[in-house]
Design a protein around this motif. Structure first.
Motif, PDB file in Angstrom:
ATOM      1  N   SER A 148       0.900  -1.090   0.053  1.00 51.18           N
ATOM      2  CA  SER A 148       0.091  -0.012   0.056  1.00 51.18           C
ATOM      3  C   SER A 148       0.840   1.190   0.005  1.00 51.18           C
ATOM      4  CB  SER A 148      -1.102  -0.003   1.130  1.00 51.18           C
ATOM      5  OG  SER A 148      -0.205  -0.259   2.481  1.00 51.18           O
ATOM      6  N   SER A 149       1.745   1.322  -1.101  1.00 53.00           N
ATOM      7  CA  SER A 149       2.699   2.305  -1.147  1.00 53.00           C
ATOM      8  C   SER A 149       2.100   3.442  -2.253  1.00 53.00           C
ATOM      9  CB  SER A 149       4.076   1.752  -1.551  1.00 53.00           C
ATOM     10  OG  SER A 149       3.915   1.210  -2.579  1.00 53.00           O
ATOM     11  N   ILE A 150       2.975   4.355  -2.591  1.00 54.14           N
ATOM     12  CA  ILE A 150       2.738   5.611  -3.593  1.00 54.14           C
ATOM     13  C   ILE A 150       2.987   4.849  -4.821  1.00 54.14           C
ATOM     14  CG2 ILE A 150       3.218   7.708  -4.279  1.00 54.14           C
ATOM     15  CD1 ILE A 150       4.307   8.381  -1.564  1.00 54.14           C
ATOM     16  N   TRP A 188      -1.866   9.193  -0.685  1.00 58.57           N
ATOM     17  CA  TRP A 188      -1.536   7.792  -0.898  1.00 58.57           C
ATOM     18  C   TRP A 188      -1.810   7.489   0.749  1.00 58.57           C
ATOM     19  CZ3 TRP A 188       1.883   5.737   2.783  1.00 58.57           C
ATOM     20  CH2 TRP A 188       2.613   6.681   3.294  1.00 58.57           C
ATOM     21  N   GLY A 189      -1.628   8.329   1.526  1.00 58.69           N
ATOM     22  CA  GLY A 189      -1.803   7.630   3.168  1.00 58.69           C
ATOM     23  C   GLY A 189      -3.490   7.478   3.549  1.00 58.69           C
ATOM     24  N   THR A 190      -4.295   8.054   2.698  1.00 60.07           N
ATOM     25  CA  THR A 190      -5.640   7.981   3.058  1.00 60.07           C
ATOM     26  C   THR A 190      -6.110   6.492   2.550  1.00 60.07           C
ATOM     27  OG1 THR A 190      -6.454   8.988   1.029  1.00 60.07           O
ATOM     28  CG2 THR A 190      -6.148  10.459   2.774  1.00 60.07           C
ATOM     29  N   ALA A 191      -5.333   5.900   1.704  1.00 59.65           N
ATOM     30  CA  ALA A 191      -5.508   4.712   0.756  1.00 59.65           C
ATOM     31  C   ALA A 191      -6.937   4.384  -0.055  1.00 59.65           C
ATOM     32  CB  ALA A 191      -5.933   3.800   1.939  1.00 59.65           C
ATOM     33  N   SER A 192      -7.353   5.935  -0.108  1.00 59.60           N
ATOM     34  CA  SER A 192      -8.526   6.003  -1.166  1.00 59.60           C
ATOM     35  C   SER A 192      -8.596   5.467  -2.364  1.00 59.60           C
ATOM     36  CB  SER A 192      -8.894   7.496  -1.251  1.00 59.60           C
ATOM     37  OG  SER A 192      -7.842   8.206  -2.004  1.00 59.60           O
ATOM     38  N   VAL A 251     -10.535  -2.179  -4.721  1.00 62.70           N
ATOM     39  CA  VAL A 251     -11.221  -3.089  -4.164  1.00 62.70           C
ATOM     40  C   VAL A 251     -12.791  -3.117  -4.629  1.00 62.70           C
ATOM     41  CG1 VAL A 251      -9.524  -3.764  -2.363  1.00 62.70           C
ATOM     42  CG2 VAL A 251     -11.426  -2.387  -1.833  1.00 62.70           C
ATOM     43  N   ARG A 252     -13.263  -1.970  -4.529  1.00 63.82           N
ATOM     44  CA  ARG A 252     -14.712  -1.912  -5.075  1.00 63.82           C
ATOM     45  C   ARG A 252     -14.888  -2.084  -6.332  1.00 63.82           C
ATOM     46  NH1 ARG A 252     -14.203   3.256  -2.334  1.00 63.82           N
ATOM     47  NH2 ARG A 252     -15.312   3.419  -0.019  1.00 63.82           N
ATOM     48  N   ASN A 253     -13.987  -1.791  -7.232  1.00 65.84           N
ATOM     49  CA  ASN A 253     -13.954  -2.166  -8.672  1.00 65.84           C
ATOM     50  C   ASN A 253     -13.549  -3.738  -8.825  1.00 65.84           C
ATOM     51  OD1 ASN A 253     -14.005   0.039 -10.779  1.00 65.84           O
ATOM     52  ND2 ASN A 253     -12.988   1.022  -8.944  1.00 65.84           N
ATOM     53  N   MET A 254     -12.878  -4.215  -7.987  1.00 67.98           N
ATOM     54  CA  MET A 254     -12.496  -5.674  -8.183  1.00 67.98           C
ATOM     55  C   MET A 254     -13.716  -6.460  -7.763  1.00 67.98           C
ATOM     56  SD  MET A 254      -8.743  -5.788  -6.352  1.00 67.98           S
ATOM     57  CE  MET A 254      -9.112  -7.836  -6.294  1.00 67.98           C
ATOM     58  N   GLU A 255     -14.554  -6.046  -6.930  1.00 75.64           N
ATOM     59  CA  GLU A 255     -15.761  -6.813  -6.302  1.00 75.64           C
ATOM     60  C   GLU A 255     -16.657  -6.585  -7.392  1.00 75.64           C
ATOM     61  OE1 GLU A 255     -17.131  -7.577  -2.259  1.00 75.64           O
ATOM     62  OE2 GLU A 255     -18.418  -5.729  -2.471  1.00 75.64           O
ATOM     63  N   VAL A 286      -3.989  -3.268   8.976  1.00 73.58           N
ATOM     64  CA  VAL A 286      -4.826  -2.181   8.958  1.00 73.58           C
ATOM     65  C   VAL A 286      -5.454  -1.892   7.450  1.00 73.58           C
ATOM     66  CG1 VAL A 286      -4.707   0.323   9.553  1.00 73.58           C
ATOM     67  CG2 VAL A 286      -3.196  -1.213  10.782  1.00 73.58           C
ATOM     68  N   VAL A 287      -4.727  -1.751   6.651  1.00 69.29           N
ATOM     69  CA  VAL A 287      -5.330  -1.561   5.185  1.00 69.29           C
ATOM     70  C   VAL A 287      -6.410  -2.639   4.834  1.00 69.29           C
ATOM     71  CG1 VAL A 287      -4.901  -1.165   2.831  1.00 69.29           C
ATOM     72  CG2 VAL A 287      -3.101  -0.459   4.461  1.00 69.29           C
ATOM     73  N   ALA A 288      -6.095  -3.806   5.415  1.00 70.96           N
ATOM     74  CA  ALA A 288      -6.932  -4.796   5.077  1.00 70.96           C
ATOM     75  C   ALA A 288      -8.397  -4.615   5.614  1.00 70.96           C
ATOM     76  CB  ALA A 288      -6.341  -6.394   5.417  1.00 70.96           C
ATOM     77  N   SER A 289      -8.271  -4.071   6.968  1.00 71.14           N
ATOM     78  CA  SER A 289      -9.429  -3.772   7.716  1.00 71.14           C
ATOM     79  C   SER A 289     -10.371  -2.955   6.826  1.00 71.14           C
ATOM     80  CB  SER A 289      -9.103  -3.443   8.903  1.00 71.14           C
ATOM     81  OG  SER A 289      -8.420  -4.274   9.715  1.00 71.14           O
ATOM     82  N   ILE A 290      -9.781  -1.946   6.598  1.00 66.61           N
ATOM     83  CA  ILE A 290     -10.630  -0.688   5.747  1.00 66.61           C
ATOM     84  C   ILE A 290     -11.150  -1.468   4.241  1.00 66.61           C
ATOM     85  CG2 ILE A 290      -9.772   1.046   7.108  1.00 66.61           C
ATOM     86  CD1 ILE A 290      -8.215   1.813   4.525  1.00 66.61           C
ATOM     87  N   MET A 291     -10.181  -2.317   3.850  1.00 69.29           N
ATOM     88  CA  MET A 291     -10.869  -2.743   2.621  1.00 69.29           C
ATOM     89  C   MET A 291     -12.032  -3.623   2.934  1.00 69.29           C
ATOM     90  SD  MET A 291      -7.201  -3.803   0.477  1.00 69.29           S
ATOM     91  CE  MET A 291      -6.421  -2.443  -0.416  1.00 69.29           C
ATOM     92  N   ALA A 292     -11.804  -4.475   4.001  1.00 70.39           N
ATOM     93  CA  ALA A 292     -13.212  -5.426   4.259  1.00 70.39           C
ATOM     94  C   ALA A 292     -14.433  -4.607   4.349  1.00 70.39           C
ATOM     95  CB  ALA A 292     -12.666  -6.217   5.453  1.00 70.39           C
ATOM     96  N   ALA A 293     -14.095  -3.495   5.157  1.00 68.60           N
ATOM     97  CA  ALA A 293     -15.314  -2.369   5.481  1.00 68.60           C
ATOM     98  C   ALA A 293     -16.036  -1.926   4.186  1.00 68.60           C
ATOM     99  CB  ALA A 293     -14.941  -1.393   6.483  1.00 68.60           C
ATOM    100  N   ALA A 294     -15.212  -1.522   2.912  1.00 64.46           N
ATOM    101  CA  ALA A 294     -15.572  -1.165   1.864  1.00 64.46           C
ATOM    102  C   ALA A 294     -16.169  -2.138   1.014  1.00 64.46           C
ATOM    103  CB  ALA A 294     -14.485  -0.482   1.188  1.00 64.46           C
TER     104      ALA A 294
END
Length: 437
Positions: A15-17, A32-36, A42-46, A86-94
């Motif tokens: 999860s870098s630049i 990049w720090g917001t992971a937006s 992941v929304r597109n992948m789903e 941590v990034v995985a957690s917000i991806m799961a929430a999205a």
């Protein structure tokens, strides 16, 4: 769905630049720090029906070029990197169906901690959690945790045998139905169904039980990149999905056949594990544009030999800065990623180091995929027909909203129209979707 559908996943290189300095990447160096962007991914992948995203990771800054961090920092090479769980957690929430598989290194996390992190991810995602198990490859990472160097390659896998046994026993330390939630008796958990594991090995000890509770999947999905002899045997024994990068169709088929043969010898159903091959598709509206993009990749590699060698050195633990670029590659050894180095040396043949690294950096991992969406879909179909399965891991060097669209809105619909990939999820949990076909 066609008679022989295959799976799709995404290999996110940290999860870098991503793609900094490339066109059409927006303000990634500021945002990049917001992971937006990764949440958009992941929304597109789903929406496109991917099985999972694998978040690759490293826990050090490269210094494998002239014994300096300058090359890596100035060019943003595998840095900065955020904690993948941590990034995985917000991806799961999205998302609601996509599998989320972070990388956790066995040398950096205690087994109990890994079991707890991955177990929690499986819980909060309602059964979509996984773990990409790696043993580490760089002595620089070991130094960040108080060691002088990583253990030898084969010893790391011996240690990992104990490590994964602890994790699996901890995930199993709660029997099904342990949480009774009986309001009449006032009992939440049946204490007779929660057990210590009392694991005592040569390298690790753990009492248990896991305090975070049972997992929706029972056991989370385990991903593993088994490339070395030891690594392939480990993957055959434990993996639910394998990250593979042999170069060329014959090597892909030989790899899959070997893994499946080992699984059969171990008493495992080889169909219970999905081998996905790394690819870097170049997808464009026209063949001329796709070919031009492929040529540009080779031109870039030719003009950035030092950066390409530094990146190879980052994963193989080798500083190539003192090597003669115009001499044959010759024999190389490493305590880092042995399979990556072996593939590089094998493909190099009699090439010079310069020629070999240009070919390596401009190639497409397992098989070349270049063309319009329909052409690339046909290339993927032919590859799977020859290899036998099970699918592909998309690995783009320039992750941006534009490049994501070429895959999710260009390539995937072409694959769906051929009946090669799913158009909707049949199940809610990751393992079930992997085993759907």
């Amino acid at each position: 769905m066609a008679a022989n559908p295959f799976h799709l996943a995404w290999f996110l290189q940290g999860s870098s630049i991503q793609a900094w300095g490339s066109p059409w990447t927006g303000n990634i160096s500021e945002e990049w720090g917001t992971a937006s962007m990764f949440l958009d991914l992941v929304r597109n992948m789903e929406r496109a029906g991917f099985d999972y995203i694998l978040i690759e990771d490293s826990i050090y800054i490269g210094q494998n070029w002239k014994d300096s961090r300058q090359m890596f920092l100035e060019n943003g090479m595998s840095v900065p990197r955020q904690e993948p769980s941590v990034v995985a957690s917000i991806m799961a929430a999205a998302t609601t169906r996509l599998g989320i598989v972070p990388t956790l290194s066995t040398f950096a996390y205690a087994p109990y901690l890994t079991a707890r992190i991955v177990g929690t991810l499986d819980q909060i995602s309602s059964g979509r959690g996984g773990w990409n198990m790696v043993t580490g490859s760089s002595d620089l990472s070991a130094m960040n945790f108080g060691a002088d160097r990583l253990p030898d390659h084969d010893k790391r896998y011996d240690m990992a045998e104990e490590y994964i046994q602890i994790c699996k026993q901890l995930w199993g330390s709660w029997e099904p139905g342990a949480i009774v939630a009986d309001r009449k008796s006032g009992i939440l958990i049946d204490h007779t169904k929660v057990h210590t594991i009392d694991f005592e090995g040569e390298y690790y000890r753990c009492r248990g039980p896991l305090n975070s509770g049972p997992l929706p999947q029972g056991q989370p999905v385990i991903a593993q990149a088994g490339g070395s002899v030891k690594g392939k045997t480990f993957a055959a024994r434990y993996a639910d999905t394998i990250v593979a990068a042999p170069r060329g169709i014959p090597a892909m088929k030989a790899y899959r056949d070997d893994i499946r043969s080992q699984m059969t010898a171990m008493g495992r159903d080889p169909n219970s594990c999905k081998t996905l091959f790394l690819v870097t598709p170049i997808v464009a509206e026209t063949m001329d544009e796709a070919n031009w993009r492929a040529e540009q990749r080779a031109v870039w590699a030719s003009n950035n030999v030092d950066r390409c060698l530094a990146q190879l050195g980052w994963s193989t633990n080798i500083d190539f800065s003192g090597h003669d670029l115009d001499a044959p590659v010759g024999e190389l050894t490493t305590n880092g990623h042995q399979s990556s180095l072996a593939q590089f040396v094998t493909k190099a043949g009699k090439k010079t180091l310069r020629e070999a690294i240009i070919a390596h950096a401009s190639g497409g991992y397992s098989t070349e995929l270049v063309g319009t969406p329909d052409v690339v879909a046909g290339q993927m179909a032919e590859a799977m027909e020859e290899v036998g399965g099970d699918g592909f891991l998309i690995n783009l060097p320039d992750v941006s909203r534009r490049s994501i669209a070429t895959i999710c809105d260009g390539l995937v619909p072409a694959l769906q129209q051929r009946g090669l990939v799913r158009t909707k999820y049949a199940h809610e949990q990751l393992r079930d979707n992997l085993l759907e076909f």
